[in-house]
Design a protein around this motif. Structure first.
Motif, PDB file in Angstrom:
ATOM      1  N   LEU A  79     -15.904  27.483  40.705  1.00  0.00           N
ATOM      2  CA  LEU A  79     -14.498  27.796  40.951  1.00  0.00           C
ATOM      3  C   LEU A  79     -13.651  27.497  39.729  1.00  0.00           C
ATOM      4  CD1 LEU A  79     -12.220  28.638  42.839  1.00  0.00           C
ATOM      5  CD2 LEU A  79     -12.136  26.282  43.680  1.00  0.00           C
ATOM      6  N   SER A  80     -13.914  26.391  39.052  1.00  0.00           N
ATOM      7  CA  SER A  80     -13.136  26.035  37.859  1.00  0.00           C
ATOM      8  C   SER A  80     -13.282  27.102  36.778  1.00  0.00           C
ATOM      9  CB  SER A  80     -13.598  24.676  37.325  1.00  0.00           C
ATOM     10  OG  SER A  80     -12.907  24.339  36.144  1.00  0.00           O
ATOM     11  N   ALA A  81     -14.494  27.648  36.610  1.00  0.00           N
ATOM     12  CA  ALA A  81     -14.699  28.703  35.610  1.00  0.00           C
ATOM     13  C   ALA A  81     -13.912  29.961  35.967  1.00  0.00           C
ATOM     14  CB  ALA A  81     -16.190  29.020  35.493  1.00  0.00           C
ATOM     15  N   LEU A  82     -13.852  30.303  37.254  1.00  0.00           N
ATOM     16  CA  LEU A  82     -13.104  31.491  37.670  1.00  0.00           C
ATOM     17  C   LEU A  82     -11.601  31.278  37.499  1.00  0.00           C
ATOM     18  CD1 LEU A  82     -15.023  32.604  40.883  1.00  0.00           C
ATOM     19  CD2 LEU A  82     -15.334  33.367  38.525  1.00  0.00           C
ATOM     20  N   ARG A  84      -6.554  32.532  34.364  1.00  0.00           N
ATOM     21  CA  ARG A  84      -5.430  32.159  33.496  1.00  0.00           C
ATOM     22  C   ARG A  84      -5.410  32.995  32.214  1.00  0.00           C
ATOM     23  NH1 ARG A  84      -5.506  25.669  33.058  1.00  0.00           N
ATOM     24  NH2 ARG A  84      -3.466  26.048  32.121  1.00  0.00           N
ATOM     25  N   ARG A  85      -6.549  33.580  31.827  1.00  0.00           N
ATOM     26  CA  ARG A  85      -6.623  34.370  30.591  1.00  0.00           C
ATOM     27  C   ARG A  85      -6.464  35.871  30.836  1.00  0.00           C
ATOM     28  NH1 ARG A  85     -11.253  31.022  29.923  1.00  0.00           N
ATOM     29  NH2 ARG A  85     -12.589  32.809  30.382  1.00  0.00           N
ATOM     30  N   MET A  86      -6.454  36.314  32.071  1.00  0.00           N
ATOM     31  CA  MET A  86      -6.420  37.748  32.353  1.00  0.00           C
ATOM     32  C   MET A  86      -5.052  38.320  31.981  1.00  0.00           C
ATOM     33  SD  MET A  86      -8.718  38.415  35.775  1.00  0.00           S
ATOM     34  CE  MET A  86      -7.426  37.931  36.878  1.00  0.00           C
ATOM     35  N   ASP A  87      -5.033  39.316  31.097  1.00  0.00           N
ATOM     36  CA  ASP A  87      -3.772  39.895  30.644  1.00  0.00           C
ATOM     37  C   ASP A  87      -3.498  41.275  31.228  1.00  0.00           C
ATOM     38  OD1 ASP A  87      -5.752  41.247  29.358  1.00  0.00           O
ATOM     39  OD2 ASP A  87      -4.999  40.914  27.324  1.00  0.00           O
ATOM     40  N   TRP A  88      -4.390  41.809  32.066  1.00  0.00           N
ATOM     41  CA  TRP A  88      -4.137  43.106  32.677  1.00  0.00           C
ATOM     42  C   TRP A  88      -3.151  42.947  33.825  1.00  0.00           C
ATOM     43  CZ3 TRP A  88      -5.638  43.834  37.828  1.00  0.00           C
ATOM     44  CH2 TRP A  88      -6.480  42.863  38.349  1.00  0.00           C
ATOM     45  N   ARG A  89      -2.349  43.951  34.015  1.00  0.00           N
ATOM     46  CA  ARG A  89      -1.292  43.925  35.027  1.00  0.00           C
ATOM     47  C   ARG A  89      -1.748  44.683  36.262  1.00  0.00           C
ATOM     48  NH1 ARG A  89       4.450  43.549  34.778  1.00  0.00           N
ATOM     49  NH2 ARG A  89       5.480  44.685  36.459  1.00  0.00           N
ATOM     50  N   GLY A  97       0.316  40.875  31.866  1.00  0.00           N
ATOM     51  CA  GLY A  97      -0.352  40.178  32.960  1.00  0.00           C
ATOM     52  C   GLY A  97      -0.225  38.675  32.863  1.00  0.00           C
ATOM     53  N   LEU A  98      -0.299  38.131  31.660  1.00  0.00           N
ATOM     54  CA  LEU A  98      -0.160  36.692  31.474  1.00  0.00           C
ATOM     55  C   LEU A  98       1.225  36.208  31.899  1.00  0.00           C
ATOM     56  CD1 LEU A  98      -1.857  36.286  27.968  1.00  0.00           C
ATOM     57  CD2 LEU A  98      -2.843  35.708  30.190  1.00  0.00           C
ATOM     58  N   VAL A  99       2.269  36.936  31.466  1.00  0.00           N
ATOM     59  CA  VAL A  99       3.640  36.553  31.814  1.00  0.00           C
ATOM     60  C   VAL A  99       3.855  36.687  33.312  1.00  0.00           C
ATOM     61  CG1 VAL A  99       6.068  37.073  31.415  1.00  0.00           C
ATOM     62  CG2 VAL A  99       4.443  37.239  29.532  1.00  0.00           C
ATOM     63  N   LEU A 100       3.331  37.751  33.913  1.00  0.00           N
ATOM     64  CA  LEU A 100       3.485  37.966  35.349  1.00  0.00           C
ATOM     65  C   LEU A 100       2.832  36.844  36.148  1.00  0.00           C
ATOM     66  CD1 LEU A 100       4.175  39.677  37.827  1.00  0.00           C
ATOM     67  CD2 LEU A 100       2.110  41.009  37.392  1.00  0.00           C
ATOM     68  N   ARG A 101       1.595  36.503  35.822  1.00  0.00           N
ATOM     69  CA  ARG A 101       0.886  35.473  36.585  1.00  0.00           C
ATOM     70  C   ARG A 101       1.513  34.104  36.385  1.00  0.00           C
ATOM     71  NH1 ARG A 101      -2.955  39.289  35.167  1.00  0.00           N
ATOM     72  NH2 ARG A 101      -4.229  39.981  36.930  1.00  0.00           N
ATOM     73  N   ARG A 102       1.896  33.792  35.158  1.00  0.00           N
ATOM     74  CA  ARG A 102       2.510  32.486  34.902  1.00  0.00           C
ATOM     75  C   ARG A 102       3.855  32.381  35.603  1.00  0.00           C
ATOM     76  NH1 ARG A 102       0.833  27.413  33.284  1.00  0.00           N
ATOM     77  NH2 ARG A 102       2.673  26.236  32.660  1.00  0.00           N
ATOM     78  N   GLY A 103       4.665  33.448  35.527  1.00  0.00           N
ATOM     79  CA  GLY A 103       5.980  33.412  36.162  1.00  0.00           C
ATOM     80  C   GLY A 103       5.901  33.270  37.667  1.00  0.00           C
ATOM     81  N   ALA A 104       4.933  33.943  38.295  1.00  0.00           N
ATOM     82  CA  ALA A 104       4.781  33.826  39.748  1.00  0.00           C
ATOM     83  C   ALA A 104       4.314  32.428  40.140  1.00  0.00           C
ATOM     84  CB  ALA A 104       3.806  34.881  40.254  1.00  0.00           C
TER      85      ALA A 104
END
Length: 639
Positions: A233-236, A241-246, A264-271
């Protein structure tokens, strides 16, 4: 554009240091450029790339207002814009304040002026979009995300098993086609979106790779399957956290493609940043609407909802609140420890059936997986994993060097109960027939009609790297390919010839050596680092103070100070004033002058003349010298 730059520079002249500093704080990308005057600042603020970056930080209301100002061709007033957008004065002031803080729009008398905005062109609305109601919150409750996290970890394992046992084709142009995603999703009995997430997680974690247009597990994938559930789970999570696709739920798009940018990085971090461990959102839909209004350039409603679904499937969010694992990810804590605490321990035993199968409920331990993968083949990877023993799988275990008793001992060690007799019979029956035929690995052969010559070659120490051995009195086996064997024999003075499979001589050609072409020169990285808040404030004060009208403006001392300030970026304002006063009054000052790399000299001078960046001065030692103003590092009164 020059007219708009002049209008912006005129407005900047009316601002105080705090207001200019606020603009620089919101537009950090231009603050580190070469800015000497407010006119330079206005030029950089109207740069199209910087304008687009600043627009991406606006909320929906500010974007609506910017579009209305642009639509009125910079001739509208606050009253006409409010009438067009049907908004109150308070809503207008709030949105216009957002634009002024980023220097995207400003007043010119009663008119409203905006930068040359591409995003706002044609985007004017008939009303100012109000902010949706604040998302409802409640106190967070203890809701375990273990089921969702286990399902994702198990799903990625199922995906790896499918890639190994069945085809999962990739396109020769890169990526995986949507048709292939749908086919495999039906085979694994999941939705297309879920399979896409598994696939992107596996690819980002380097668990799968492409070999001859087919997706296959990698060595990292084998190690991942052999690790504990928490480590999996930690690896996934690290891959997520590195996925940049939207995510684009409304668009059928290929997977595993390289898309530029970091949307994608900004979207995931912001959410993720909107969630809290203490309070939970009562309705995630309200949160999505609020995020979409707050930053529409990043948070598309469908994409944001899909990202929140990703966080729930990985155990980062549960019941509208952050989990301990999500808190560790958000605050850069110990993700490995949080994942280990979340996931249950791996299953250590399997239930062996009379139909030659082994059933494992839950996630198997690395030891159990290694034993079953050695002796059996994975048949079903759904709710419960099923391995099946066969003659081929048992032979594979015997080929590894184990005896029948050792194979049975390993199976008994991981069995919940005594092994069924049918499994023992199968293992011993295969072992009885194992090894009756042998196969030798040969890279090339050396043949000769003279056995004595072959005896001589075998005994040669210089040919020891070939590891020659007799297959027949006139045939030697070599561990090296034909080309290497020929080269080694020729170095020892023999004259062998090469034959292909059709017994024809191989015609050898001399390889033409060429040096590789030099690659394209990479652009050099800038040595400058981003300015911090204090440096931005100092820059704002300097820009405003040098342009501010004062009683001394227009005097020789003020004119000299302005010229010296433009020619030297190292001196503080008080040092510039001290040097300009010495130039006008003929007084003595002490300067530190850069005379070489990492070397400065101290001189006590009386400035006599200043022309084109060169200062002519009389030194205390009676000589007259010229000093470049740009090389002066410090100015002080002589002791």
């Amino acid at each position: 554009m020059p007219r708009r730059i002049n209008a912006l520079a005129t407005w900047l002249l009316q601002l105080g240091p705090d207001e200019v500093a606020a603009i620089l704080l919101h537009r950090r990308d231009i603050a580190d450029r070469y800015i000497r005057t407010l006119k330079d600042l206005a030029t950089q603020l109207t740069d199209s790339e910087s304008v687009h970056a600043a627009e991406d930080t606006l909320d929906q209301g500010a974007l609506d207002l910017l579009g209305a100002i642009v639509a009125q061709n910079n001739a509208g007033t606050a009253e006409t814009v409010c009438a067009e957008l049907r908004c109150s004065a308070g809503d207008f002031e709030r949105a216009f304040g957002e634009l002024k803080q980023r220097a995207l729009a400003w007043p010119e008398g009663s008119r409203l002026i905006a930068v040359n905005s591409v995003r706002a062109n044609g985007a004017a609305q008939d009303r100012l979009t109000p902010r949706p109601k604040a998302p409802g919150r409640r106190r967070a409750s203890e809701i375990s995300p273990i089921v969702a996290a286990m399902s994702t970890v198990d799903g990625v394992a199922r995906l790896l098993a499918h890639c190994e046992q069945d085809t999962f084709d990739a396109r020769y142009t890169g990526g995986v086609a949507t048709v292939e995603i749908r086919r495999v999703a039906r085979a694994l009995r999941v939705s297309d979106g879920v399979l896409r997430l598994w696939l992107e997680l596996a690819a980002e974690a380097q668990l799968v790779g492409v070999e001859r247009s087919r997706l296959l597990p990698t060595e990292h994938g084998d190690a991942w399957l052999g690790s504990q559930p928490g480590a999996r789970l930690s690896a996934l999570v690290a891959a997520w956290r590195r996925m940049d696709w939207r995510p684009e739920p409304d668009t059928a798009r290929a997977a595993l493609r390289d898309y530029p940018g970091a949307a994608g990085l900004v979207l995931r971090r912001g959410a993720l940043e909107r969630f809290s461990a203490q309070e939970a959102f009562t309705d995630v839909g309200e949160l999505v609407a609020d995020l979409a209004w707050e930053r529409p350039a990043v948070h598309d409603p469908r994409a944001t909802a899909a990202v929140i679904g990703e966080m729930e499937s990985l155990g980062l969010v549960a019941g509208g609140a952050l989990t301990p694992l999500g808190s560790a990810v958000l605050h850069d804590g110990d993700v490995d420890a949080a994942a280990d605490a979340l996931m249950p321990p791996a299953t250590e035993k399997a239930a062996f059936q009379t139909d030659m199968t082994a059933v494992v409920n839950g996630l198997p331990s690395p030891e159990l997986s290694a034993t079953l993968n050695l002796v059996a083949d994975l048949e079903d990877n759904d709710a419960a994993r099923v391995w099946r023993l066969s003659a081929g799988s048992v032979r594979r275990a015997l080929d590894s060097g184990l005896s029948a008793d050792e194979v049975l001992a390993r199976l008994e060690a991981v069995s919940e109960a005594a092994l069924p007799q049918v499994i023992e019979y199968q293992v011993r029956d295969v072992a009885r027939r194992h090894g009756q035929l042998t196969v030798t690995d040969v890279a090339s052969c050396v043949r000769s009609s003279d056995p004595l010559l072959l005896q001589e070659i075998v005994k040669s120490k210089r040919l020891g790297s070939l590891k020659l051995r007799f297959l027949a009195p006139t045939v030697l086996a070599s561990d090296r390919p034909m080309t290497e064997t020929l080269a080694a024999l020729r170095r020892c003075g023999y004259a062998p010839t090469g034959l292909d499979a059709g017994e024809k001589s191989v015609v050898e050609t001399v390889e033409r050596l060429r040096a590789p072409a030099r690659g394209a020169r990479r652009p050099e990285r800038s040595w400058r680092t981003e300015m911090d808040d204090l440096e931005l404030t100092r820059l704002a004060v300097r820009l405003v103070e040098q342009e501010r009208p004062s009683a001394g403006r227009g005097t020789p001392r003020a004119s000299a100070a302005r010229m010296l300030r433009d020619q030297n970026v190292f001196l503080r304002d008080d040092e510039v004033v001290l040097l300009s006063s010495a130039l006008v009054d003929g007084s003595r000052v002490e300067i530190k002058y850069a005379s070489g790399p990492r070397r400065t000299e101290t001189h006590v001078i009386v400035p006599a003349k200043h022309l084109e960046g060169v200062l002519t001065a009389d030194c205390d030692d009676g000589t007259s010298r010229e000093f470049s103003v740009g090389h002066v590092r410090k100015v002080a009164l002589p002791e």
